[in-house]
Design an enzyme around this catalytic site. Structure first.
Site, short mmCIF file in Angstrom:
data_model
loop_
_atom_site.label_atom_id
_atom_site.label_comp_id
_atom_site.label_asym_id
_atom_site.label_seq_id
_atom_site.Cartn_x
_atom_site.Cartn_y
_atom_site.Cartn_z
N ASP A 36 133.10 -32.41 -13.48
CA ASP A 36 132.20 -31.26 -13.39
C ASP A 36 132.12 -30.62 -14.77
O ASP A 36 133.08 -29.98 -15.22
CB ASP A 36 132.69 -30.25 -12.36
CG ASP A 36 132.71 -30.83 -10.95
OD1 ASP A 36 131.76 -31.55 -10.61
OD2 ASP A 36 133.66 -30.56 -10.20
N LEU A 37 131.02 -30.78 -15.44
CA LEU A 37 130.87 -30.38 -16.84
C LEU A 37 131.23 -28.91 -17.05
O LEU A 37 130.65 -28.02 -16.41
CB LEU A 37 129.44 -30.65 -17.31
CG LEU A 37 129.15 -30.37 -18.79
CD1 LEU A 37 129.98 -31.27 -19.67
CD2 LEU A 37 127.66 -30.54 -19.07
N ASP A 38 132.18 -28.68 -17.95
CA ASP A 38 132.60 -27.33 -18.35
C ASP A 38 133.10 -26.49 -17.19
O ASP A 38 133.04 -25.26 -17.23
CB ASP A 38 131.45 -26.59 -19.07
CG ASP A 38 131.04 -27.30 -20.34
OD1 ASP A 38 131.90 -27.90 -21.00
OD2 ASP A 38 129.84 -27.24 -20.68
N GLU A 39 133.62 -27.13 -16.15
CA GLU A 39 134.12 -26.38 -15.00
C GLU A 39 135.56 -26.75 -14.65
O GLU A 39 136.04 -26.47 -13.57
CB GLU A 39 133.21 -26.60 -13.79
CG GLU A 39 131.81 -26.03 -13.98
CD GLU A 39 130.95 -26.17 -12.73
OE1 GLU A 39 131.50 -26.48 -11.66
OE2 GLU A 39 129.73 -25.95 -12.84
N HIS B 126 135.18 -24.91 -25.04
CA HIS B 126 133.78 -24.59 -24.78
C HIS B 126 133.42 -23.35 -25.57
O HIS B 126 134.12 -22.34 -25.55
CB HIS B 126 133.53 -24.32 -23.29
CG HIS B 126 132.07 -24.28 -22.95
ND1 HIS B 126 131.33 -23.14 -23.12
CD2 HIS B 126 131.22 -25.21 -22.49
CE1 HIS B 126 130.07 -23.38 -22.76
NE2 HIS B 126 129.99 -24.62 -22.38
#
Length: 286
Positions: free
Chosen positions: A228-231, A194
């Site tokens: 869970d996007l980018d988590e 990310h």
């Protein structure tokens, strides 16, 4: 086939509920298998109550013989565990879109022998990276993705993963959101980079957002892919200092360097079996 007449090196990783006697029992099983322990690291989480261990050992026994010695201990303590040859390269599929810096860093380090992976396939939803794949002699697979074709595209991707016995999928600036179903299938076996120091500045043009806010640190985060996007659980992060004199374009260039280093480090630790999942967190033995 491993020549049983010569010492072979293995890495054993395990996790289980923490309780007394785990290290003693594991060491005893390794001794039974004729192992010499070269490196051992362990951690007991006071938060989750879980115990984690990574051991490198040499033995004239086979991998099956080592597994047979450890199986009773694993059953007694309720362990999740793996045994892998130390020098075995992890079969890795790399995905990208248009930006080449992360892909190039991974392929360069793989070719130079510093990254213990082999890459049988590169996948992209664009053709921009085809020349780079050709330069490194790796088959390139163009799989376009639209809202209507996403299920078919992901089915094609899973077909490649199965065909090539892929153990790790790396999203090297792959700018498509994976479906929840695909994230579940790749759980713990897919790493994303990310382009910000999570959780700040999500979404488009993070470096421009950072520049507009006058930040003094920028960075990158490598994490496991989840629905869970980018988590997902974070493996590695790096930051660098910037100041008011830097332009947004300079932020982008500096950020690219950080992204490449951070992703390559995360992939290396995963390929060396140094990363163990502890719920939403990771334990990294480095």
């Amino acid at each position: 086939m491993i020549d049983s007449t010569l010492p072979a090196s293995f890495v054993v990783t395990l996790s289980c509920p923490d309780r007394p006697g785990i290290v003693h029992a594991v060491a005893g099983a390794l001794l039974e298998a004729g192992c010499n322990i070269a490196d051992s690291q362990q951690y007991g989480s006071p938060t989750t109550g879980n115990f984690f261990m990574r051991v490198e050992a040499t033995t004239s026994s086979t991998q099956d013989g080592l597994a047979a010695a450890l199986e009773p201990v694993a059953a007694e303590f309720g362990m999740n565990w793996e045994i892998n040859p130390v020098d075995r390269k992890l079969r890795t599929l790399i995905m990208g879109s248009k930006d080449a810096h992360c892909l190039n860093d991974l392929l360069f380090q793989q070719r130079s022998g510093t990254l213990p992976i082999e890459v049988p396939a590169i996948v992209s939803n664009h053709r921009d990276l085809e020349g780079l794949a050709e330069f490194y002699g790796i088959p390139f697979h163009h799989i376009p993705v639209t809202a209507d074709t996403k299920p078919q595209a992901e089915a094609q991707l899973l077909g490649l993963i199965k065909e090539h016995d892929i153990e790790l999928t790396v999203l090297a600036r792959y700018m498509q959101v994976l479906s929840n179903e695909l994230c579940t299938q790749l759980s713990g076996k897919a790493i994303n980079i990310h382009h910000s120091f999570l959780p700040s500045f999500k979404g488009a043009k993070p470096y421009h957002q950072a520049h507009a806010r006058g930040v003094k640190l920028i960075g990158a985060t490598a994490h496991y892919v989840t629905a869970d996007l980018d988590e997902g659980p974070i493996i590695e992060q790096e930051v660098i200092r910037v100041d008011h004199a830097r332009t947004a374009a300079q932020f982008v260039q500096m950020g690219r360097d950080v992204e490449g280093r951070t992703l390559a480090q995360a992939v290396q630790w995963h390929a060396e079996h140094r990363v163990l999942l502890d719920g939403t967190r990771t334990v990294v033995f480095n």
